[in-house]
Design a protein around this motif. Structure first.
Motif, PDB file in Angstrom:
ATOM      1  N   THR A 124       0.825  -1.203   0.000  1.00  0.00           N
ATOM      2  CA  THR A 124       0.000   0.000   0.000  1.00  0.00           C
ATOM      3  C   THR A 124       0.860   1.255   0.000  1.00  0.00           C
ATOM      4  O   THR A 124       0.565   2.218  -0.715  1.00  0.00           O
ATOM      5  CB  THR A 124      -0.943  -0.005   1.217  1.00  0.00           C
ATOM      6  OG1 THR A 124      -1.727  -1.196   1.191  1.00  0.00           O
ATOM      7  CG2 THR A 124      -1.856   1.199   1.213  1.00  0.00           C
ATOM      8  N   GLU A 162     -17.404  -0.218   3.567  1.00  0.00           N
ATOM      9  CA  GLU A 162     -16.733   1.058   3.333  1.00  0.00           C
ATOM     10  C   GLU A 162     -15.423   0.840   2.567  1.00  0.00           C
ATOM     11  O   GLU A 162     -15.115   1.572   1.621  1.00  0.00           O
ATOM     12  CB  GLU A 162     -16.447   1.746   4.664  1.00  0.00           C
ATOM     13  CG  GLU A 162     -15.825   3.117   4.529  1.00  0.00           C
ATOM     14  CD  GLU A 162     -15.550   3.773   5.872  1.00  0.00           C
ATOM     15  OE1 GLU A 162     -15.162   4.957   5.853  1.00  0.00           O
ATOM     16  OE2 GLU A 162     -15.700   3.127   6.925  1.00  0.00           O
ATOM     17  N   TYR A 167     -14.555   2.254  -1.307  1.00  0.00           N
ATOM     18  CA  TYR A 167     -13.351   3.012  -1.643  1.00  0.00           C
ATOM     19  C   TYR A 167     -12.593   2.342  -2.783  1.00  0.00           C
ATOM     20  O   TYR A 167     -12.150   2.999  -3.729  1.00  0.00           O
ATOM     21  CB  TYR A 167     -12.419   3.129  -0.426  1.00  0.00           C
ATOM     22  CG  TYR A 167     -12.620   4.377   0.391  1.00  0.00           C
ATOM     23  CD1 TYR A 167     -12.010   5.570   0.031  1.00  0.00           C
ATOM     24  CD2 TYR A 167     -13.404   4.364   1.533  1.00  0.00           C
ATOM     25  CE1 TYR A 167     -12.174   6.716   0.784  1.00  0.00           C
ATOM     26  CE2 TYR A 167     -13.578   5.503   2.298  1.00  0.00           C
ATOM     27  CZ  TYR A 167     -12.963   6.683   1.915  1.00  0.00           C
ATOM     28  OH  TYR A 167     -13.127   7.817   2.654  1.00  0.00           O
ATOM     29  N   SER A 188     -14.448   2.610  -6.106  1.00  0.00           N
ATOM     30  CA  SER A 188     -14.343   3.990  -6.602  1.00  0.00           C
ATOM     31  C   SER A 188     -12.945   4.271  -7.134  1.00  0.00           C
ATOM     32  O   SER A 188     -12.781   4.912  -8.176  1.00  0.00           O
ATOM     33  CB  SER A 188     -14.668   4.980  -5.480  1.00  0.00           C
ATOM     34  OG  SER A 188     -15.994   4.804  -5.040  1.00  0.00           O
ATOM     35  N   ALA A 189     -11.935   3.787  -6.420  1.00  0.00           N
ATOM     36  CA  ALA A 189     -10.555   3.993  -6.855  1.00  0.00           C
ATOM     37  C   ALA A 189     -10.290   3.298  -8.189  1.00  0.00           C
ATOM     38  O   ALA A 189      -9.543   3.811  -9.022  1.00  0.00           O
ATOM     39  CB  ALA A 189      -9.585   3.491  -5.789  1.00  0.00           C
ATOM     40  N   ALA A 240      -5.701  11.690  -5.886  1.00  0.00           N
ATOM     41  CA  ALA A 240      -6.900  11.141  -5.243  1.00  0.00           C
ATOM     42  C   ALA A 240      -6.703   9.666  -4.888  1.00  0.00           C
ATOM     43  O   ALA A 240      -7.082   9.219  -3.801  1.00  0.00           O
ATOM     44  CB  ALA A 240      -8.118  11.315  -6.151  1.00  0.00           C
ATOM     45  N   ILE A 241      -6.084   8.923  -5.775  1.00  0.00           N
ATOM     46  CA  ILE A 241      -5.828   7.507  -5.528  1.00  0.00           C
ATOM     47  C   ILE A 241      -4.875   7.343  -4.346  1.00  0.00           C
ATOM     48  O   ILE A 241      -5.067   6.466  -3.496  1.00  0.00           O
ATOM     49  CB  ILE A 241      -5.278   6.811  -6.784  1.00  0.00           C
ATOM     50  CG1 ILE A 241      -6.296   6.853  -7.911  1.00  0.00           C
ATOM     51  CG2 ILE A 241      -4.844   5.380  -6.485  1.00  0.00           C
ATOM     52  CD1 ILE A 241      -7.641   6.217  -7.585  1.00  0.00           C
ATOM     53  N   VAL A 273      -4.498   9.260  -1.754  1.00  0.00           N
ATOM     54  CA  VAL A 273      -5.254   9.516  -0.523  1.00  0.00           C
ATOM     55  C   VAL A 273      -6.216   8.362  -0.242  1.00  0.00           C
ATOM     56  O   VAL A 273      -6.341   7.906   0.905  1.00  0.00           O
ATOM     57  CB  VAL A 273      -6.012  10.857  -0.629  1.00  0.00           C
ATOM     58  CG1 VAL A 273      -6.970  11.047   0.528  1.00  0.00           C
ATOM     59  CG2 VAL A 273      -5.029  12.012  -0.716  1.00  0.00           C
ATOM     60  N   MET A 274      -6.883   7.871  -1.268  1.00  0.00           N
ATOM     61  CA  MET A 274      -7.838   6.775  -1.078  1.00  0.00           C
ATOM     62  C   MET A 274      -7.138   5.500  -0.608  1.00  0.00           C
ATOM     63  O   MET A 274      -7.687   4.753   0.202  1.00  0.00           O
ATOM     64  CB  MET A 274      -8.614   6.524  -2.368  1.00  0.00           C
ATOM     65  CG  MET A 274      -9.556   7.658  -2.722  1.00  0.00           C
ATOM     66  SD  MET A 274     -10.352   7.436  -4.314  1.00  0.00           S
ATOM     67  CE  MET A 274     -11.680   6.338  -3.844  1.00  0.00           C
ATOM     68  N   ARG A 312      -6.528   5.818   3.073  1.00  0.00           N
ATOM     69  CA  ARG A 312      -7.795   5.643   3.800  1.00  0.00           C
ATOM     70  C   ARG A 312      -8.195   4.169   3.817  1.00  0.00           C
ATOM     71  O   ARG A 312      -8.682   3.665   4.838  1.00  0.00           O
ATOM     72  CB  ARG A 312      -8.897   6.489   3.161  1.00  0.00           C
ATOM     73  CG  ARG A 312     -10.230   6.366   3.837  1.00  0.00           C
ATOM     74  CD  ARG A 312     -10.203   6.905   5.258  1.00  0.00           C
ATOM     75  NE  ARG A 312     -11.492   6.667   5.889  1.00  0.00           N
ATOM     76  CZ  ARG A 312     -11.657   6.164   7.098  1.00  0.00           C
ATOM     77  NH1 ARG A 312     -10.615   5.884   7.855  1.00  0.00           N
ATOM     78  NH2 ARG A 312     -12.856   5.972   7.587  1.00  0.00           N
ATOM     79  N   MET A 313      -8.007   3.455   2.708  1.00  0.00           N
ATOM     80  CA  MET A 313      -8.316   2.022   2.678  1.00  0.00           C
ATOM     81  C   MET A 313      -7.454   1.267   3.680  1.00  0.00           C
ATOM     82  O   MET A 313      -7.930   0.351   4.356  1.00  0.00           O
ATOM     83  CB  MET A 313      -8.136   1.455   1.271  1.00  0.00           C
ATOM     84  CG  MET A 313      -9.230   1.860   0.312  1.00  0.00           C
ATOM     85  SD  MET A 313      -9.099   1.034  -1.284  1.00  0.00           S
ATOM     86  CE  MET A 313      -7.768   1.910  -2.044  1.00  0.00           C
TER      87      MET A 313
END
Length: 123
Positions: free
Chosen positions: A6, A68, A72, A75-76, A105-106, A108-109, A112-113
């Motif tokens: 990650t 959730e 994510y 969406s990613a 954006a990816i 940050v996502m 968060r994941m």
């Protein structure tokens, strides 16, 4: 999820975002470097999806809300192809900026994941 994978993905996405935004602001139109870099982010996200499917069977279950997490991830997975299509349809310098925004954006996502997977408590 695997924290090392990650982090590598997130750093790569942030670097791609930086390169795309700098090239866009410098007036460069989308080229193989920017488009294929964002495509590589998509490939890494597909690999992350495979890891997320296999990990619970290996004993690495999410501590947060699985719904959730999957929202994510889905969406990613959608963002890079849409940004690439945008860059191929509208071949202006701003398309590189859009590619960069998608890459940021990816990044940050992904973080968060990781938080959802390993930090939150299920409840």
């Amino acid at each position: 999820m695997i924290i090392g994978f990650t982090i590598v993905q997130g750093v790569y996405a942030a670097l791609v975002g930086l390169v795309c935004v700098v090239l866009g602001l410098a007036g460069r139109k989308p080229n193989d470097l920017t488009v294929l870099s964002v495509a590589a982010i998509e490939l890494l996200l597909v690999a992350q999806a495979v890891v997320a499917i296999v990990a619970p069977f290996a004993g690495n279950t999410p501590t947060g809300n699985p719904l959730e997490f999957w929202m994510y991830l889905i969406s990613a997975l959608i963002i890079p192809p849409l940004a690439i299509v945008w860059s191929l349809v509208e071949r202006t310098r701003w398309s590189n900026v859009v590619l960069g925004a998608a890459a940021f954006a990816i990044a940050v996502m992904l973080w968060r994941m990781e938080q959802i997977w390993s930090v939150q408590l299920a409840g």
